[in-house]
Write a protein that holds these residues in place. Structure first.
Motif, PDB file in Angstrom:
ATOM      1  N   MET A 158       0.825  -1.208   0.000  1.00  0.00           N
ATOM      2  CA  MET A 158       0.000   0.000   0.000  1.00  0.00           C
ATOM      3  C   MET A 158       0.856   1.253   0.000  1.00  0.00           C
ATOM      4  O   MET A 158       0.476   2.275  -0.583  1.00  0.00           O
ATOM      5  CB  MET A 158      -0.939  -0.006   1.209  1.00  0.00           C
ATOM      6  CG  MET A 158      -2.001  -1.087   1.153  1.00  0.00           C
ATOM      7  SD  MET A 158      -3.267  -0.950   2.447  1.00  0.00           S
ATOM      8  CE  MET A 158      -2.284  -1.178   3.925  1.00  0.00           C
ATOM      9  N   SER A 159       2.023   1.194   0.630  1.00  0.00           N
ATOM     10  CA  SER A 159       2.889   2.376   0.686  1.00  0.00           C
ATOM     11  C   SER A 159       3.384   2.786  -0.693  1.00  0.00           C
ATOM     12  O   SER A 159       3.774   3.931  -0.900  1.00  0.00           O
ATOM     13  CB  SER A 159       4.084   2.099   1.606  1.00  0.00           C
ATOM     14  OG  SER A 159       4.988   1.199   0.999  1.00  0.00           O
ATOM     15  N   ASN A 180       0.346  -4.508  -5.248  1.00  0.00           N
ATOM     16  CA  ASN A 180      -0.827  -3.922  -4.593  1.00  0.00           C
ATOM     17  C   ASN A 180      -2.074  -4.117  -5.444  1.00  0.00           C
ATOM     18  O   ASN A 180      -3.154  -4.436  -4.933  1.00  0.00           O
ATOM     19  CB  ASN A 180      -0.585  -2.434  -4.327  1.00  0.00           C
ATOM     20  CG  ASN A 180      -1.568  -1.869  -3.319  1.00  0.00           C
ATOM     21  OD1 ASN A 180      -1.977  -2.549  -2.371  1.00  0.00           O
ATOM     22  ND2 ASN A 180      -1.954  -0.619  -3.515  1.00  0.00           N
ATOM     23  N   LEU A 240      -6.682   2.840   2.274  1.00  0.00           N
ATOM     24  CA  LEU A 240      -5.393   3.203   2.860  1.00  0.00           C
ATOM     25  C   LEU A 240      -4.339   3.487   1.803  1.00  0.00           C
ATOM     26  O   LEU A 240      -3.423   4.274   2.038  1.00  0.00           O
ATOM     27  CB  LEU A 240      -4.914   2.106   3.808  1.00  0.00           C
ATOM     28  CG  LEU A 240      -5.703   1.949   5.106  1.00  0.00           C
ATOM     29  CD1 LEU A 240      -4.936   1.077   6.091  1.00  0.00           C
ATOM     30  CD2 LEU A 240      -6.024   3.280   5.746  1.00  0.00           C
ATOM     31  N   THR A 241      -4.466   2.857   0.625  1.00  0.00           N
ATOM     32  CA  THR A 241      -3.558   3.217  -0.464  1.00  0.00           C
ATOM     33  C   THR A 241      -3.822   4.652  -0.910  1.00  0.00           C
ATOM     34  O   THR A 241      -2.885   5.435  -1.116  1.00  0.00           O
ATOM     35  CB  THR A 241      -3.738   2.259  -1.653  1.00  0.00           C
ATOM     36  OG1 THR A 241      -3.468   0.919  -1.236  1.00  0.00           O
ATOM     37  CG2 THR A 241      -2.785   2.614  -2.785  1.00  0.00           C
ATOM     38  N   ARG A 254      -2.390   7.187   1.647  1.00  0.00           N
ATOM     39  CA  ARG A 254      -1.047   6.864   2.118  1.00  0.00           C
ATOM     40  C   ARG A 254      -0.209   8.086   2.448  1.00  0.00           C
ATOM     41  O   ARG A 254       0.783   7.985   3.179  1.00  0.00           O
ATOM     42  CB  ARG A 254      -0.320   5.986   1.095  1.00  0.00           C
ATOM     43  CG  ARG A 254      -0.043   6.654  -0.244  1.00  0.00           C
ATOM     44  CD  ARG A 254       0.456   5.636  -1.262  1.00  0.00           C
ATOM     45  NE  ARG A 254       0.758   6.225  -2.559  1.00  0.00           N
ATOM     46  CZ  ARG A 254      -0.154   6.484  -3.475  1.00  0.00           C
ATOM     47  NH1 ARG A 254      -1.432   6.231  -3.231  1.00  0.00           N
ATOM     48  NH2 ARG A 254       0.191   7.024  -4.638  1.00  0.00           N
ATOM     49  N   HIS A 255      -0.574   9.256   1.921  1.00  0.00           N
ATOM     50  CA  HIS A 255       0.186  10.471   2.211  1.00  0.00           C
ATOM     51  C   HIS A 255      -0.458  11.302   3.329  1.00  0.00           C
ATOM     52  O   HIS A 255       0.074  12.345   3.692  1.00  0.00           O
ATOM     53  CB  HIS A 255       0.329  11.323   0.948  1.00  0.00           C
ATOM     54  CG  HIS A 255       1.076  10.635  -0.154  1.00  0.00           C
ATOM     55  ND1 HIS A 255       2.337  10.109   0.009  1.00  0.00           N
ATOM     56  CD2 HIS A 255       0.718  10.358  -1.441  1.00  0.00           C
ATOM     57  CE1 HIS A 255       2.737   9.563  -1.131  1.00  0.00           C
ATOM     58  NE2 HIS A 255       1.775   9.684  -2.019  1.00  0.00           N
ATOM     59  N   TYR A 266      -0.018   0.607   9.928  1.00  0.00           N
ATOM     60  CA  TYR A 266       0.798   1.719  10.403  1.00  0.00           C
ATOM     61  C   TYR A 266       1.777   1.306  11.505  1.00  0.00           C
ATOM     62  O   TYR A 266       2.852   1.887  11.630  1.00  0.00           O
ATOM     63  CB  TYR A 266      -0.099   2.837  10.915  1.00  0.00           C
ATOM     64  CG  TYR A 266      -0.877   3.554   9.844  1.00  0.00           C
ATOM     65  CD1 TYR A 266      -0.227   4.106   8.740  1.00  0.00           C
ATOM     66  CD2 TYR A 266      -2.258   3.686   9.927  1.00  0.00           C
ATOM     67  CE1 TYR A 266      -0.940   4.771   7.748  1.00  0.00           C
ATOM     68  CE2 TYR A 266      -2.981   4.344   8.947  1.00  0.00           C
ATOM     69  CZ  TYR A 266      -2.322   4.884   7.859  1.00  0.00           C
ATOM     70  OH  TYR A 266      -3.037   5.533   6.893  1.00  0.00           O
ATOM     71  N   GLY A 272       3.673   7.413   7.984  1.00  0.00           N
ATOM     72  CA  GLY A 272       3.284   6.724   6.780  1.00  0.00           C
ATOM     73  C   GLY A 272       3.480   5.233   6.980  1.00  0.00           C
ATOM     74  O   GLY A 272       3.724   4.770   8.083  1.00  0.00           O
ATOM     75  N   PHE A 273       3.362   4.472   5.911  1.00  0.00           N
ATOM     76  CA  PHE A 273       3.525   3.025   6.012  1.00  0.00           C
ATOM     77  C   PHE A 273       4.993   2.655   6.118  1.00  0.00           C
ATOM     78  O   PHE A 273       5.847   3.306   5.527  1.00  0.00           O
ATOM     79  CB  PHE A 273       2.941   2.323   4.776  1.00  0.00           C
ATOM     80  CG  PHE A 273       1.460   2.499   4.648  1.00  0.00           C
ATOM     81  CD1 PHE A 273       0.607   1.813   5.484  1.00  0.00           C
ATOM     82  CD2 PHE A 273       0.925   3.343   3.695  1.00  0.00           C
ATOM     83  CE1 PHE A 273      -0.758   1.951   5.355  1.00  0.00           C
ATOM     84  CE2 PHE A 273      -0.437   3.483   3.563  1.00  0.00           C
ATOM     85  CZ  PHE A 273      -1.273   2.790   4.397  1.00  0.00           C
ATOM     86  N   SER A 325       8.180   0.753   4.947  1.00  0.00           N
ATOM     87  CA  SER A 325       8.576   0.341   3.596  1.00  0.00           C
ATOM     88  C   SER A 325      10.006  -0.202   3.645  1.00  0.00           C
ATOM     89  O   SER A 325      10.733   0.002   4.590  1.00  0.00           O
ATOM     90  CB  SER A 325       8.509   1.516   2.620  1.00  0.00           C
ATOM     91  OG  SER A 325       9.342   2.567   3.048  1.00  0.00           O
TER      92      SER A 325
END
Length: 406
Positions: free
Chosen positions: A91-92, A100, A163-164, A167-168, A211, A402-403, A405
């Motif tokens: 998603m990130s 994704n 959530l995608t 993401r920001h 998260y 954010g996510f 990664s």
């Protein structure tokens, strides 16, 4: 995305895995296995056991009712936390990332396909009176607003898309919004409207898994710290919930406490087992690697038992035995789990692999650029490799900007 075998990670429940299981974390599979068994026990009791004990109200029934009272507050939060954990890295990277897109399309495909299968089976066995069954005239409605056990797949699709897209956005803002939505819908909406009301109720836990990915890895790696705290928190939360129910107080926060503490206990326990008792963890890991068919298959099995008269009459006769009243939910749950493990490899090796993953034409649609031609990636409840956890030290104990990664 993992392409090379992953080394064991001390403290994260890692162990030497067979080649086909490389790239997986044992505690994730084991935790998912535990939670899936909780889901099966609840559904076996709700859809089949209660209707077959034929008015019995003895200690066995009260026992299984108590078991499900404990399971009910934590099974879906834990399952969504794991799903968010698994989806975080994909998603990130946004909708442009092929993995994704595959994740979203796979869950959507399984939702549509198995809704149709459920409807056809319902007609074939005459199971229209089974609660939450699907009939042909409601197929489209059940895809948009699911009222079957497949609502979980719809939730995965919508949560991943949401959530995608966000993401920001600062994670705490997203979590705060999902918390408010969860509190409102759990308080004022009931499943009498349809199981689709669960969609806004559990998005909070999917977001927490995404998260706070590093935190849950830390939990699994530190059972000596987490197990006593989470167990004490679970017991106190259950007492709190009982007190609020008795005094007719608003019970959302006690539900939320159980829905956090009990999954933490499960994750830490599974991490401990994978690290120090691999043989005990192995069956749970096997279940966790085969949750897709288990989840899809269990409702049709219950539908057949309840709807086909000779089968139903046989089960009712079995329920006349006191021992069977005590063990039947567990026996049927384990039978479904074992059958799913055995059937999955046969299905994937046959021409029926499309029952569990994207068919080739949809996989080609999802793939692009460098990702084209790679192995098809199953969705959240299937058995794709786990996305790696980024080493993060103390950052794992807080929300990240954010996510996580690679």
């Amino acid at each position: 995305m993992i392409d090379e075998p992953r080394k064991c990670t001390p403290g994260l429940g890692g162990q030497v895995l067979p080649q086909e299981h490389k790239g997986r974390l044992g505690w994730v599979d084991a935790s998912r296995g535990v939670v899936m068994l909780m889901v099966l026990v609840l559904h076996v009791c709700g859809y089949e056991y209660l209707s077959d004990v034929n008015g019995y109200s003895g200690p066995a029934l009260r026992f299984w009712d108590d078991v499900n009272q404990v399971f009910s507050a934590a099974r879906m939060p834990a399952l969504f936390i794991i799903s968010g954990w698994l989806a975080a890295t994909s998603m990130s990277k946004g909708f442009g990332f092929a993995r994704n897109r595959r994740r979203i399309l796979t869950n959507a495909w399984l939702l549509v396909l198995w809704t149709v299968i459920y409807a056809l089976l319902t007609v074939a066995v005459g199971g229209q009176n089974m609660p939450n069954s699907v009939i042909p005239s409601t197929v489209v409605l059940n895809i948009v607003l699911p009222n079957s056990t497949l609502w979980f797949l719809a939730a995965l699709v919508w949560y991943t898309v949401l959530l995608t897209a966000l993401r920001h956005v600062p994670p705490l803002l997203v979590v705060a919004g999902l918390f408010c939505l969860s509190a409102y819908t759990i308080t004022f909406w009931t499943t009498e409207t349809g199981l689709w009301v669960k969609l806004p109720q559990f998005g909070l836990f999917f977001a927490l898994g995404a998260y706070a990915k590093a935190f849950f890895g830390w939990v699994a790696g530190h059972p000596a710290i987490v197990l006593p705290i989470s167990l004490a928190g679970t017991v106190m939360s259950m007492w709190w919930q009982s007190y609020q129910s008795e005094h007719q107080e608003w019970g959302y926060f006690s539900f939320l406490a159980i829905a956090v503490f009990l999954p933490l206990f499960i994750f830490a326990l599974c991490g401990c087992l994978c690290e120090h008792a691999a043989r005990l963890a192995a069956p749970l890991e096997s279940v966790g690697r085969n949750t897709v068919l288990m989840y899809l298959l269990h409702f049709p099995v219950l539908l057949v038992i309840v709807s086909i008269a000779p089968v139903h009459e046989l089960v009712i006769r079995l329920m006349g035995n006191e021992l069977m009243r005590w063990i039947w939910p567990l026996v049927l749950t384990m039978a479904i789990a074992m059958a799913s493990v055995l059937l999955k490899k046969r299905i994937e090796a046959s021409r029926c692999g499309w029952l569990l993953m994207l068919p080739g034409f949809l996989d080609d649609l999802a793939a692009s650029g460098i990702d084209r031609g790679r192995q098809r990636i199953p969705g959240d409840i299937t058995t794709g490799q786990h996305e790696p956890l980024r080493a993060g030290g103390s950052r794992g104990l807080t929300f990240q900007r954010g996510f996580p990664s690679e």
